[in-house]
Design a protein around this motif. Structure first.
Motif, PDB file in Angstrom:
ATOM      1  N   LYS A  13      43.246  44.994  51.103  1.00  0.00           N
ATOM      2  CA  LYS A  13      44.059  43.834  51.507  1.00  0.00           C
ATOM      3  C   LYS A  13      44.442  42.995  50.290  1.00  0.00           C
ATOM      4  CE  LYS A  13      42.632  43.588  56.266  1.00  0.00           C
ATOM      5  NZ  LYS A  13      41.500  43.465  57.108  1.00  0.00           N
ATOM      6  N   ASP A  14      43.472  42.764  49.401  1.00  0.00           N
ATOM      7  CA  ASP A  14      43.760  41.996  48.190  1.00  0.00           C
ATOM      8  C   ASP A  14      44.749  42.730  47.287  1.00  0.00           C
ATOM      9  OD1 ASP A  14      42.100  39.974  49.068  1.00  0.00           O
ATOM     10  OD2 ASP A  14      40.421  40.491  47.734  1.00  0.00           O
ATOM     11  N   ALA A  15      44.626  44.049  47.206  1.00  0.00           N
ATOM     12  CA  ALA A  15      45.568  44.834  46.401  1.00  0.00           C
ATOM     13  C   ALA A  15      46.975  44.738  46.980  1.00  0.00           C
ATOM     14  CB  ALA A  15      45.119  46.289  46.321  1.00  0.00           C
ATOM     15  N   LYS A  16      47.065  44.736  48.305  1.00  0.00           N
ATOM     16  CA  LYS A  16      48.381  44.573  48.946  1.00  0.00           C
ATOM     17  C   LYS A  16      49.000  43.223  48.588  1.00  0.00           C
ATOM     18  CE  LYS A  16      47.815  47.682  52.887  1.00  0.00           C
ATOM     19  NZ  LYS A  16      47.831  47.839  54.341  1.00  0.00           N
ATOM     20  N   ASN A  17      48.144  42.264  48.241  1.00  0.00           N
ATOM     21  CA  ASN A  17      48.617  40.942  47.810  1.00  0.00           C
ATOM     22  C   ASN A  17      48.749  40.849  46.294  1.00  0.00           C
ATOM     23  OD1 ASN A  17      48.851  39.813  50.418  1.00  0.00           O
ATOM     24  ND2 ASN A  17      46.644  39.451  50.482  1.00  0.00           N
ATOM     25  N   GLY A  18      48.603  41.980  45.630  1.00  0.00           N
ATOM     26  CA  GLY A  18      48.859  42.052  44.194  1.00  0.00           C
ATOM     27  C   GLY A  18      47.713  41.638  43.293  1.00  0.00           C
ATOM     28  N   LYS A  19      46.495  41.557  43.792  1.00  0.00           N
ATOM     29  CA  LYS A  19      45.363  41.142  42.955  1.00  0.00           C
ATOM     30  C   LYS A  19      44.899  42.309  42.091  1.00  0.00           C
ATOM     31  CE  LYS A  19      43.762  37.326  45.696  1.00  0.00           C
ATOM     32  NZ  LYS A  19      42.645  36.706  46.401  1.00  0.00           N
ATOM     33  N   GLN A  20      45.034  42.142  40.785  1.00  0.00           N
ATOM     34  CA  GLN A  20      44.721  43.196  39.828  1.00  0.00           C
ATOM     35  C   GLN A  20      43.257  43.625  39.907  1.00  0.00           C
ATOM     36  OE1 GLN A  20      47.051  44.794  37.896  1.00  0.00           O
ATOM     37  NE2 GLN A  20      45.407  46.208  37.414  1.00  0.00           N
ATOM     38  N   ILE A  21      42.365  42.689  40.121  1.00  0.00           N
ATOM     39  CA  ILE A  21      40.937  43.019  40.189  1.00  0.00           C
ATOM     40  C   ILE A  21      40.649  44.003  41.320  1.00  0.00           C
ATOM     41  CG2 ILE A  21      40.153  41.094  41.636  1.00  0.00           C
ATOM     42  CD1 ILE A  21      37.799  40.911  39.484  1.00  0.00           C
ATOM     43  N   SER A  22      41.418  43.904  42.401  1.00  0.00           N
ATOM     44  CA  SER A  22      41.231  44.835  43.522  1.00  0.00           C
ATOM     45  C   SER A  22      41.741  46.224  43.180  1.00  0.00           C
ATOM     46  CB  SER A  22      41.916  44.288  44.776  1.00  0.00           C
ATOM     47  OG  SER A  22      41.217  43.138  45.216  1.00  0.00           O
TER      48      SER A  22
END
Length: 188
Positions: A13-22
């Motif tokens: 979900k965080d990656a779908k929001n563009g969070k690099q750490i995810s």
């Protein structure tokens, strides 16, 4: 190693929001599974690594399309199978000619129908423009591009030199190439 499904879903979900750490977490979590699957297929460390990088690149580009009702690992393996099939097609269509003196001249004039992005950059851009474009990247991306393509270091050597895990180097390099491609596309 047991995978924490809830944690994986949170990072998806965080990656779908563009969070690099995810993206980094997902790469670290699933790199081994994808890489060893491909190593069995290719029986070649370099090919398996290249196809795994392409797999994660495609997966991260299309992360919004991932359906959380399914296993992320299964989705990645499916993508890797498709990338592997593309790899085999390219390999099959590449020319394998015994280079005799008569054939030597012909081989030099063969046109490759599917240049890689790196090939396009090299052939379409002069070195001065390419270097100016690279200078527009953040220093951490300039560094990995320089180490990989100009100093021709392996991922392992880069990881040692910048004191980061090899998976982080791969993610940085993927990101750097994507950003560089955008810069090249958008500058005259």
């Amino acid at each position: 190693m047991k995978i924490d499904t809830e944690l994986v879903l949170k990072h998806i979900k965080d990656a779908k929001n563009g969070k690099q750490i995810s993206f980094n977490f997902l790469l670290d979590q699933f790199w081994g599974s994808v890489y060893y699957f491909l190593l069995k297929k290719t029986e070649n460390d370099n090919d398996a690594e290249d196809i795994a990088i392409q797999t994660f690149s495609k997966a991260f580009e299309k992360i919004e399309s991932f359906n959380e009702d399914y296993q992320f690992k299964t989705w990645l393996i499916a993508i890797s199978k498709n990338v592997f099939i593309d790899f085999l097609r390219k390999k099959k269509t590449s020319i394998s000619v015994a280079t005799t003196n008569e054939k030597n001249e012909e081989v030099f004039y063969v046109i490759d129908d599917s240049p890689s992005p790196e090939d396009k950059i090299i052939t379409e851009q002069n070195l001065a423009k390419l270097l100016r474009d690279i200078k527009q990247l953040k220093p951490k991306y300039q560094e990995v591009i320089n180490l990989r393509y100009f100093q021709e270091l392996s991922y392992k050597e880069i990881a040692t030199q910048i004191n980061e895990p090899m998976n982080n180097v791969k993610v940085k390099l993927l990101r750097a190439k994507k950003l560089l491609a955008e810069i090249i596309k958008n500058t005259p």
